[in-house]
Structure formats: structure tokens, C-alpha cells
Design a protein around this motif. Structure first.
Motif, PDB file in Angstrom:
ATOM      1  N   GLU A 134       0.866  -1.178   0.000  1.00 27.48           N
ATOM      2  CA  GLU A 134       0.000   0.000   0.000  1.00 27.48           C
ATOM      3  C   GLU A 134       0.902   1.227   0.000  1.00 27.48           C
ATOM      4  O   GLU A 134       1.777   1.371   0.852  1.00 27.48           O
ATOM      5  CB  GLU A 134      -0.876  -0.023   1.254  1.00 27.48           C
ATOM      6  CG  GLU A 134      -1.823   1.135   1.368  1.00 27.48           C
ATOM      7  CD  GLU A 134      -2.622   1.090   2.663  1.00 27.48           C
ATOM      8  OE1 GLU A 134      -3.320   2.081   2.932  1.00 27.48           O
ATOM      9  OE2 GLU A 134      -2.549   0.095   3.404  1.00 27.48           O
ATOM     10  N   ASN A 135       0.728   2.123  -0.960  1.00 28.39           N
ATOM     11  CA  ASN A 135       1.534   3.329  -1.087  1.00 28.39           C
ATOM     12  C   ASN A 135       0.976   4.385  -0.138  1.00 28.39           C
ATOM     13  O   ASN A 135      -0.185   4.769  -0.259  1.00 28.39           O
ATOM     14  CB  ASN A 135       1.500   3.811  -2.532  1.00 28.39           C
ATOM     15  CG  ASN A 135       2.607   4.763  -2.864  1.00 28.39           C
ATOM     16  OD1 ASN A 135       3.477   5.039  -2.059  1.00 28.39           O
ATOM     17  ND2 ASN A 135       2.573   5.275  -4.074  1.00 28.39           N
ATOM     18  N   LEU A 136       1.801   4.864   0.806  1.00 24.09           N
ATOM     19  CA  LEU A 136       1.331   5.758   1.866  1.00 24.09           C
ATOM     20  C   LEU A 136       1.973   7.142   1.780  1.00 24.09           C
ATOM     21  O   LEU A 136       2.874   7.383   0.983  1.00 24.09           O
ATOM     22  CB  LEU A 136       1.635   5.125   3.226  1.00 24.09           C
ATOM     23  CG  LEU A 136       1.037   3.732   3.446  1.00 24.09           C
ATOM     24  CD1 LEU A 136       1.611   3.092   4.684  1.00 24.09           C
ATOM     25  CD2 LEU A 136      -0.466   3.813   3.519  1.00 24.09           C
ATOM     26  N   ASP A 156       6.155  -0.533   8.740  1.00 28.78           N
ATOM     27  CA  ASP A 156       6.106   0.105   7.423  1.00 28.78           C
ATOM     28  C   ASP A 156       7.518   0.138   6.834  1.00 28.78           C
ATOM     29  O   ASP A 156       8.508   0.202   7.568  1.00 28.78           O
ATOM     30  CB  ASP A 156       5.583   1.541   7.525  1.00 28.78           C
ATOM     31  CG  ASP A 156       4.109   1.644   7.855  1.00 28.78           C
ATOM     32  OD1 ASP A 156       3.431   0.605   7.937  1.00 28.78           O
ATOM     33  OD2 ASP A 156       3.641   2.790   8.036  1.00 28.78           O
ATOM     34  N   PHE A 171       5.579   2.434   2.440  1.00 30.46           N
ATOM     35  CA  PHE A 171       4.717   1.314   2.054  1.00 30.46           C
ATOM     36  C   PHE A 171       4.329   0.475   3.257  1.00 30.46           C
ATOM     37  O   PHE A 171       5.062   0.380   4.231  1.00 30.46           O
ATOM     38  CB  PHE A 171       5.440   0.418   1.038  1.00 30.46           C
ATOM     39  CG  PHE A 171       5.934   1.162  -0.159  1.00 30.46           C
ATOM     40  CD1 PHE A 171       5.091   1.423  -1.223  1.00 30.46           C
ATOM     41  CD2 PHE A 171       7.240   1.611  -0.227  1.00 30.46           C
ATOM     42  CE1 PHE A 171       5.538   2.110  -2.331  1.00 30.46           C
ATOM     43  CE2 PHE A 171       7.709   2.306  -1.337  1.00 30.46           C
ATOM     44  CZ  PHE A 171       6.855   2.554  -2.385  1.00 30.46           C
ATOM     45  N   PRO A 183      -0.406  -5.638   3.482  1.00 30.67           N
ATOM     46  CA  PRO A 183      -1.595  -6.096   4.215  1.00 30.67           C
ATOM     47  C   PRO A 183      -1.268  -7.292   5.099  1.00 30.67           C
ATOM     48  O   PRO A 183      -0.370  -8.072   4.784  1.00 30.67           O
ATOM     49  CB  PRO A 183      -2.579  -6.474   3.102  1.00 30.67           C
ATOM     50  CG  PRO A 183      -1.761  -6.652   1.879  1.00 30.67           C
ATOM     51  CD  PRO A 183      -0.511  -5.831   2.053  1.00 30.67           C
TER      52      PRO A 183
END
Length: 85
Positions: free
Chosen positions: A7-9, A28, A79, A82
Motif C-alpha cells: 500500500e503506497n502511503l 512500514d 509502504f 496487508p
């Protein structure tokens, strides 16, 4: 790999801002660009203003340090993967 499967944060880190800092969780992955390309893991340990430490190996041994905002190169990736089933 990280962009494809993670997931790009946010790349923004705002000290003393609880809403922003909750986006930065232990585990992360962070990536820094040129000139000193580097990769690290966000720690669950935090400074008094809420900014997390990172776990990285900048030699001679891996360590946990207050370097999220101090690394020489710019932060170019943040990133999260999950949780597995």
C-alpha cells in the motif's frame, strides 16, 4: 515490488500531529532516493513529538535510530503490506 504489492502511503511527516503520525506504523517500509539510496523499517519506538524511529543498516551494524527525517537523501517511498490471512 513495493509499489506493486504494498500500500503506497504518505511521505509527509508532521511532528506533534497525531492525525498525520498515525499514518506511520511500526513495520512500514520507507525508501530514500539519491544520492544515498537507502531502505528502512519504521519502528514502534517514537520521539517525544511522535515521529517514529527507523530500523536500518547504515553500517557497521543494524540499529534503531531517530533518522526518519534526518537521512541525507529525500524520502521517496512509504509502504505497508496487508496482514496475511
Amino acid at each position: 515490488f513495493f509499489q506493486k504489492f504494498g500500500e503506497n502511503l504518505t511521505l509527509e511527516v508532521i511532528p506533534n500531529d497525531p492525525e498525520n503520525l498515525k499514518e506511520w506504523q511500526g513495520g512500514d517500509i520507507v525508501v530514500y532516493g539519491a544520492p544515498l539510496w537507502h531502505i528502512a523499517i519504521v519502528s514502534d519506538k517514537r520521539r517525544a513529538d511522535g515521529v517514529p524511529y527507523i530500523i536500518h543498516n547504515a553500517g557497521p551494524t543494524p540499529r534503531e535510530e531517530d533518522y526518519l527525517l534526518k537521512w541525507t537523501s529525500p524520502l521517496i517511498g512509504h509502504f505497508r503490506f496487508p496482514k496475511g490471512d
